[in-house]
Scaffold this motif. Structure first.
Motif, short mmCIF file in Angstrom:
data_model
loop_
_atom_site.label_atom_id
_atom_site.label_comp_id
_atom_site.label_asym_id
_atom_site.label_seq_id
_atom_site.Cartn_x
_atom_site.Cartn_y
_atom_site.Cartn_z
N ALA A 105 35.73 -19.27 59.99
CA ALA A 105 36.56 -20.31 59.76
C ALA A 105 36.48 -20.27 58.01
O ALA A 105 37.33 -21.04 57.46
CB ALA A 105 36.18 -21.73 60.22
N HIS A 106 35.55 -19.98 57.56
CA HIS A 106 35.25 -20.29 55.95
C HIS A 106 35.48 -18.96 55.23
O HIS A 106 35.37 -18.81 54.18
CB HIS A 106 33.82 -20.39 55.68
CG HIS A 106 33.23 -21.93 55.84
ND1 HIS A 106 33.53 -22.51 57.37
CD2 HIS A 106 33.26 -23.04 55.27
CE1 HIS A 106 33.00 -23.75 57.27
NE2 HIS A 106 33.10 -24.27 55.90
N THR A 111 44.17 -19.39 53.04
CA THR A 111 43.93 -19.72 54.52
C THR A 111 42.54 -18.99 55.08
O THR A 111 42.32 -18.16 54.43
CB THR A 111 45.16 -19.53 55.38
OG1 THR A 111 45.35 -17.91 55.45
CG2 THR A 111 46.23 -20.04 54.81
N SER A 112 42.11 -19.76 56.13
CA SER A 112 40.83 -19.06 56.68
C SER A 112 41.44 -18.09 57.73
O SER A 112 42.55 -18.20 58.20
CB SER A 112 40.21 -20.54 57.20
OG SER A 112 40.82 -20.67 58.78
N TYR A 138 41.79 -19.97 61.13
CA TYR A 138 42.68 -21.00 61.57
C TYR A 138 44.27 -20.66 60.93
O TYR A 138 45.14 -21.51 61.30
CB TYR A 138 42.18 -22.26 61.13
CG TYR A 138 41.02 -22.82 61.75
CD1 TYR A 138 41.11 -22.88 62.98
CD2 TYR A 138 39.80 -22.87 61.02
CE1 TYR A 138 39.82 -23.40 63.80
CE2 TYR A 138 38.70 -23.49 61.57
CZ TYR A 138 38.64 -23.51 62.86
OH TYR A 138 37.54 -23.73 63.76
N GLY A 139 44.33 -19.57 60.19
CA GLY A 139 45.65 -19.30 59.69
C GLY A 139 46.05 -20.23 58.79
O GLY A 139 45.48 -21.02 58.11
N ALA A 140 47.54 -20.47 58.88
CA ALA A 140 48.06 -21.54 58.04
C ALA A 140 48.01 -23.06 58.35
O ALA A 140 48.95 -23.76 57.73
CB ALA A 140 49.83 -21.02 57.77
N SER A 141 47.37 -23.34 59.34
CA SER A 141 47.42 -24.62 59.83
C SER A 141 46.52 -25.58 58.67
O SER A 141 46.56 -26.62 58.69
CB SER A 141 46.62 -24.60 61.09
OG SER A 141 45.41 -24.25 60.88
N ASN A 175 36.54 -28.59 55.32
CA ASN A 175 37.09 -29.49 56.46
C ASN A 175 37.86 -28.64 57.23
O ASN A 175 39.06 -28.25 57.00
CB ASN A 175 37.79 -30.61 55.59
CG ASN A 175 38.44 -31.61 56.78
OD1 ASN A 175 37.65 -31.68 57.47
ND2 ASN A 175 39.40 -32.24 56.41
N THR A 176 37.53 -28.23 58.44
CA THR A 176 37.92 -27.51 59.39
C THR A 176 38.09 -28.17 60.60
O THR A 176 37.74 -29.29 60.85
CB THR A 176 37.16 -25.97 59.48
OG1 THR A 176 35.99 -26.31 60.13
CG2 THR A 176 37.21 -25.39 57.97
#
Length: 470
Positions: free
Chosen positions: A3-4, A16-17, A20-23, A76-77
């Motif tokens: 995620a990081h 982007t991570s 999580y992509g572009a979210s 913040n994920t």
């Protein structure tokens, strides 16, 4: 860690991570001290969070230079959401398409994947046509559900991935979401298959309604008999629910209302008679089925067989020991009762139940009810006061109060005679061949869920556990 791991995205300075992509979009500013800013949209608001860069390192891996940033806190994920959700799992329920959609979209890690799920749904729709048999359609749909479930699950923290409550919630949400989008196609095919038998059931339901079938005639104790309007309204809304699992929830809610209203009537009667001890609240299966039978007749559910067929074949997230699945079994029993009933052989109702009254009729009933209670006086232990009497008594008092408050209101008499004139003596079909074909059709609908789905889910759960602990 995934995620990081940030990757450059779009214009310079946006990232982007990998997970999580572009979210989630991050920006690394050039200020001192340097910070990573993440911007998220929550409805109409934009939430901004920052993490300070304490130090920066350059590492060469396979001829590529990787920047390692030491931060003062985690980014913040969606992992933060997972921690919040894990504390709320026991109180979270999904009983409608709207709730399922909110549940799926509230996770940042889902948002980019839901568009892919929509594409899978469109691909699955190509396999739904009249020439497809039910097994083939079920296999396609369960493949889509399992794939989507596994894809979304892997985006979450290990704690949630291995939480059976979350696994089940996610699968239930997908059941609503995926099958809800295919509802019109599936429902049309089911109706086509069941239309002949449904017409037979419709005729029988109409006959029983005109015969004023009462739960008293089906063996429900007179002391505990009470009308069930809330359950009737709930079951009558079945056709407006656009998914098989949603309709199953509707049936279950109707049965819950039946039990709640019946128990309330027993408590009210027990308190009125000042009886000692606790009232008997538990309803036997026979009583529940009898009451459900009358509710089905009053609700006049169209395409009842199609609904049973639909819920049996196209609900994937409910196990055999779930109350929802048991409620479907009770509905099948009620339908079998309906097709076997012969009104001529039933015991006569102890009361001539009339569902539509003129103003004069209503006044007469009110006077009769009040006179009965006046003659009883303080003698509340007399056994012929029933739960229905108490309900009529309360209704009479409400009518009196309403009449006093609105004494200047002109009430127009309703033509009850014209309403009753259409109650022709409609008799059920005596064609034993048709009744037999109905029984054969109903028995051909399997009463248990597909074992292959349960087995595949179990295998996927084991695989997830192994990958996380291996």
């Amino acid at each position: 860690m995934e995620a990081h791991a940030l990757r450059q995205y779009g214009s310079t300075g946006q990232y982007t991570s990998a997970l999580y992509g572009a979210s989630l979009i991050y920006e690394i500013t050039g200020e001192e001290p340097r910070v990573i800013i993440s911007n998220e949209e929550e409805g109409s608001e934009v939430v901004v969070s920052k993490a300070t860069v304490l130090n920066e390192y350059l590492v060469t891996v396979k001829d590529k230079v990787i920047h390692l940033l030491l931060l003062d806190k985690l980014l913040n994920t969606a992992q933060d959401q997972d921690a919040e959700v894990s504390n709320q799992l026991l109180s979270t329920t999904i009983t409608s398409f709207a709730q399922a959609e909110r549940f799926l979209y509230k996770f940042h890690c889902h948002r980019t994947l839901l568009s892919e799920i929509d594409k899978k749904v469109m691909e699955a729709s190509e396999h739904i046509h009249p020439s497809s048999d039910v097994d083939q359609m079920q296999n396609v749909l369960q493949d889509v559900l399992i794939q989507c479930w596994e894809t979304l699950l892997k985006k979450h923290s290990p704690i949630l991935q291995t939480d059976t409550n979350f696994q089940d919630l996610l699968f239930r949400a997908l059941d609503y979401y995926v099958l809800g989008r295919l509802h019109e196609m599936l429902w049309w095919l089911v109706c086509e298959r069941c239309q002949v038998v449904d017409q037979l059931v419709k005729t029988r339901l109409s006959h029983l309604r005109h015969a004023n079938l009462s739960a008293l005639q089906l063996g429900v104790p007179a002391n505990y008999y009470t009308p069930l309007p809330a359950a009737v309204v709930e079951l009558a809304s079945l056709a407006s629910v656009e998914s098989a699992v949603g309709r199953l929830q509707c049936v279950n809610s109707s049965i819950d209302l039946i039990q709640a209203q019946a128990k309330e009537a027993r408590v009210t009667l027990h308190q009125y008679k000042d009886q000692e001890g606790e009232p008997e609240l538990a309803l036997s299966t026979e009583e529940v089925v009898a009451l459900l039978t009358t509710v089905v007749v009053q609700a006049q559910c169209s395409q009842l067989v199609a609904n049973i067929y639909y819920m049996t074949h196209f609900v994937f997230s409910v196990t055999e020991d779930d109350p929802l699945w048991k409620s479907l079994g009770l509905l099948r029993l009620a339908l079998e009762n309906i097709m076997k009933l012969d009104v001529a052989r039933l015991p006569p109702a102890t009361k001539n139940m009339r569902k539509e009254l003129s103003l004069q009729d209503l006044m007469q009933v009110s006077a009769e009810v009040e006179s009965r209670f006046e003659t009883k006086g303080a003698s509340r232990s007399i056994g012929d006061i029933t739960a229905l009497d108490l309900q009529l008594h309360q209704l009479t008092q409400q009518i009196q109060l309403s009449t006093q408050a609105l004494s200047e209101t002109h009430l127009t008499e309703r033509n009850s005679a014209s309403r009753r004139s259409d109650r022709t003596a409609m008799s059920p079909t005596q064609d034993s061949g048709k009744v037999q074909s109905f029984r054969e059709f109903l028995s051909s609908i399997p009463s248990s869920l597909r074992e292959s789905l349960r087995r595949r889910q179990s295998q996927q759960r084991s695989a997830i556990q192994s990958s996380l602990h291996g």
